[in-house]
Design a protein around this motif. Structure first.
Motif, PDB file in Angstrom:
ATOM      1  N   GLN A 108     -63.155  -4.783 -51.754  1.00  0.00           N
ATOM      2  CA  GLN A 108     -62.062  -5.437 -52.467  1.00  0.00           C
ATOM      3  C   GLN A 108     -62.419  -6.871 -52.833  1.00  0.00           C
ATOM      4  OE1 GLN A 108     -58.398  -5.057 -50.303  1.00  0.00           O
ATOM      5  NE2 GLN A 108     -58.294  -2.849 -50.620  1.00  0.00           N
ATOM      6  N   GLY A 109     -63.128  -7.551 -51.968  1.00  0.00           N
ATOM      7  CA  GLY A 109     -63.565  -8.913 -52.274  1.00  0.00           C
ATOM      8  C   GLY A 109     -64.525  -8.955 -53.448  1.00  0.00           C
ATOM      9  N   LEU A 110     -65.467  -8.031 -53.473  1.00  0.00           N
ATOM     10  CA  LEU A 110     -66.401  -7.951 -54.596  1.00  0.00           C
ATOM     11  C   LEU A 110     -65.684  -7.569 -55.887  1.00  0.00           C
ATOM     12  CD1 LEU A 110     -69.436  -6.216 -52.844  1.00  0.00           C
ATOM     13  CD2 LEU A 110     -69.224  -8.621 -53.523  1.00  0.00           C
TER      14      LEU A 110
ATOM     15  N   VAL B  89     -52.174 -12.963 -49.912  1.00  0.00           N
ATOM     16  CA  VAL B  89     -52.505 -13.980 -48.903  1.00  0.00           C
ATOM     17  C   VAL B  89     -51.284 -14.375 -48.074  1.00  0.00           C
ATOM     18  CG1 VAL B  89     -53.405 -16.300 -48.542  1.00  0.00           C
ATOM     19  CG2 VAL B  89     -54.449 -14.823 -50.260  1.00  0.00           C
ATOM     20  N   ALA B  90     -50.225 -14.805 -48.734  1.00  0.00           N
ATOM     21  CA  ALA B  90     -49.029 -15.251 -47.997  1.00  0.00           C
ATOM     22  C   ALA B  90     -48.402 -14.128 -47.169  1.00  0.00           C
ATOM     23  CB  ALA B  90     -48.011 -15.869 -48.954  1.00  0.00           C
TER      24      ALA B  90
ATOM     25  N   ILE C  99     -50.674 -13.475 -44.054  1.00  0.00           N
ATOM     26  CA  ILE C  99     -50.553 -14.506 -43.012  1.00  0.00           C
ATOM     27  C   ILE C  99     -49.219 -14.362 -42.279  1.00  0.00           C
ATOM     28  CG2 ILE C  99     -50.317 -16.991 -42.631  1.00  0.00           C
ATOM     29  CD1 ILE C  99     -52.398 -17.356 -44.893  1.00  0.00           C
ATOM     30  N   ALA C 100     -48.141 -14.142 -43.032  1.00  0.00           N
ATOM     31  CA  ALA C 100     -46.829 -13.978 -42.395  1.00  0.00           C
ATOM     32  C   ALA C 100     -46.815 -12.747 -41.486  1.00  0.00           C
ATOM     33  CB  ALA C 100     -45.743 -13.864 -43.463  1.00  0.00           C
ATOM     34  N   PHE C 101     -47.349 -11.632 -41.973  1.00  0.00           N
ATOM     35  CA  PHE C 101     -47.382 -10.406 -41.170  1.00  0.00           C
ATOM     36  C   PHE C 101     -48.248 -10.594 -39.935  1.00  0.00           C
ATOM     37  CE2 PHE C 101     -48.813  -6.081 -40.170  1.00  0.00           C
ATOM     38  CZ  PHE C 101     -47.581  -5.466 -40.030  1.00  0.00           C
ATOM     39  N   TRP C 102     -49.388 -11.274 -40.102  1.00  0.00           N
ATOM     40  CA  TRP C 102     -50.270 -11.501 -38.959  1.00  0.00           C
ATOM     41  C   TRP C 102     -49.576 -12.347 -37.901  1.00  0.00           C
ATOM     42  CZ3 TRP C 102     -52.596 -15.212 -36.076  1.00  0.00           C
ATOM     43  CH2 TRP C 102     -53.678 -14.811 -35.290  1.00  0.00           C
ATOM     44  N   LEU C 103     -48.870 -13.406 -38.310  1.00  0.00           N
ATOM     45  CA  LEU C 103     -48.168 -14.257 -37.348  1.00  0.00           C
ATOM     46  C   LEU C 103     -47.053 -13.491 -36.625  1.00  0.00           C
ATOM     47  CD1 LEU C 103     -47.983 -17.593 -39.352  1.00  0.00           C
ATOM     48  CD2 LEU C 103     -49.390 -17.103 -37.327  1.00  0.00           C
TER      49      LEU C 103
ATOM     50  N   VAL D  54     -52.735  -3.056 -43.109  1.00  0.00           N
ATOM     51  CA  VAL D  54     -51.712  -3.348 -44.123  1.00  0.00           C
ATOM     52  C   VAL D  54     -52.344  -4.121 -45.276  1.00  0.00           C
ATOM     53  CG1 VAL D  54     -49.613  -4.695 -44.557  1.00  0.00           C
ATOM     54  CG2 VAL D  54     -49.751  -3.232 -42.547  1.00  0.00           C
ATOM     55  N   ALA D  55     -53.188  -5.080 -44.961  1.00  0.00           N
ATOM     56  CA  ALA D  55     -53.848  -5.859 -46.012  1.00  0.00           C
ATOM     57  C   ALA D  55     -54.806  -5.001 -46.831  1.00  0.00           C
ATOM     58  CB  ALA D  55     -54.597  -7.039 -45.399  1.00  0.00           C
ATOM     59  N   ALA D  56     -55.576  -4.143 -46.170  1.00  0.00           N
ATOM     60  CA  ALA D  56     -56.587  -3.351 -46.867  1.00  0.00           C
ATOM     61  C   ALA D  56     -55.997  -2.222 -47.699  1.00  0.00           C
ATOM     62  CB  ALA D  56     -57.575  -2.775 -45.854  1.00  0.00           C
ATOM     63  N   PHE D  57     -54.926  -1.605 -47.216  1.00  0.00           N
ATOM     64  CA  PHE D  57     -54.393  -0.427 -47.893  1.00  0.00           C
ATOM     65  C   PHE D  57     -53.135  -0.672 -48.719  1.00  0.00           C
ATOM     66  CE2 PHE D  57     -56.691   1.360 -44.188  1.00  0.00           C
ATOM     67  CZ  PHE D  57     -57.712   1.952 -44.901  1.00  0.00           C
ATOM     68  N   LEU D  58     -52.501  -1.828 -48.558  1.00  0.00           N
ATOM     69  CA  LEU D  58     -51.276  -2.102 -49.308  1.00  0.00           C
ATOM     70  C   LEU D  58     -51.388  -3.402 -50.110  1.00  0.00           C
ATOM     71  CD1 LEU D  58     -48.288  -1.325 -49.880  1.00  0.00           C
ATOM     72  CD2 LEU D  58     -47.696  -2.766 -47.940  1.00  0.00           C
ATOM     73  N   LEU D  59     -51.605  -4.517 -49.423  1.00  0.00           N
ATOM     74  CA  LEU D  59     -51.574  -5.817 -50.093  1.00  0.00           C
ATOM     75  C   LEU D  59     -52.759  -6.025 -51.045  1.00  0.00           C
ATOM     76  CD1 LEU D  59     -50.478  -8.004 -47.046  1.00  0.00           C
ATOM     77  CD2 LEU D  59     -49.038  -7.020 -48.833  1.00  0.00           C
ATOM     78  N   GLY D  60     -53.945  -5.666 -50.624  1.00  0.00           N
ATOM     79  CA  GLY D  60     -55.128  -5.828 -51.478  1.00  0.00           C
ATOM     80  C   GLY D  60     -55.048  -5.009 -52.757  1.00  0.00           C
ATOM     81  N   PRO D  61     -54.774  -3.696 -52.661  1.00  0.00           N
ATOM     82  CA  PRO D  61     -54.642  -2.919 -53.892  1.00  0.00           C
ATOM     83  C   PRO D  61     -53.502  -3.385 -54.799  1.00  0.00           C
ATOM     84  CG  PRO D  61     -55.037  -1.471 -52.044  1.00  0.00           C
ATOM     85  CD  PRO D  61     -54.813  -2.838 -51.470  1.00  0.00           C
TER      86      PRO D  61
END
Length: 119
Positions: A3-5, A31-32, A35-39, A62-69
């Protein structure tokens, strides 16, 4: 890593007009929230220590399968295509492009004027 690439390649490919939308979508939809979910998740695991070893990867999933896409899809689609989404497109574009988190001004438009903008 993929996803970064993909984000890097997409950002290089985007025109100058679309880069601002892509960055704002990335911040507000990836990003936001991450960070909120992680906290929040960190707080939950401190309250329930037995969950730490079993569920430590949930924020990353959650970041890899929802937020990133979601972020990549919005950046790839661009302003015009996101705005064409029925019912929520104009709200999403207004939210992404606004500098603050105030209630979107599109909510106060009448239904006919929002419908006519999409045609």
């Amino acid at each position: 890593i993929a996803q970064g690439l993909l984000w890097f390649a997409l950002f290089v490919w985007l025109g100058p007009d679309q880069k601002g939308f892509a960055v704002s979508a990335g911040i507000k939809f990836a990003v936001a929230p991450y960070i909120a979910f992680w906290l929040i998740w960190f707080g939950v695991t401190k309250l329930f220590p037995e969950m730490t070893m079993l569920w430590f990867c949930v924020p990353d999933c959650v970041a890899a399968f929802l937020l990133g896409p979601l972020m990549l899809g919005m950046a790839f689609a661009g302003v015009a295509n996101v705005a064409r989404l029925p019912h929520i497109g104009l709200l999403l574009v207004d939210f992404v492009m606004s500098k603050d988190l105030k209630v979107s001004k599109w909510r106060f438009c009448c239904k006919n004027s929002i419908g006519s903008l999409g045609n």
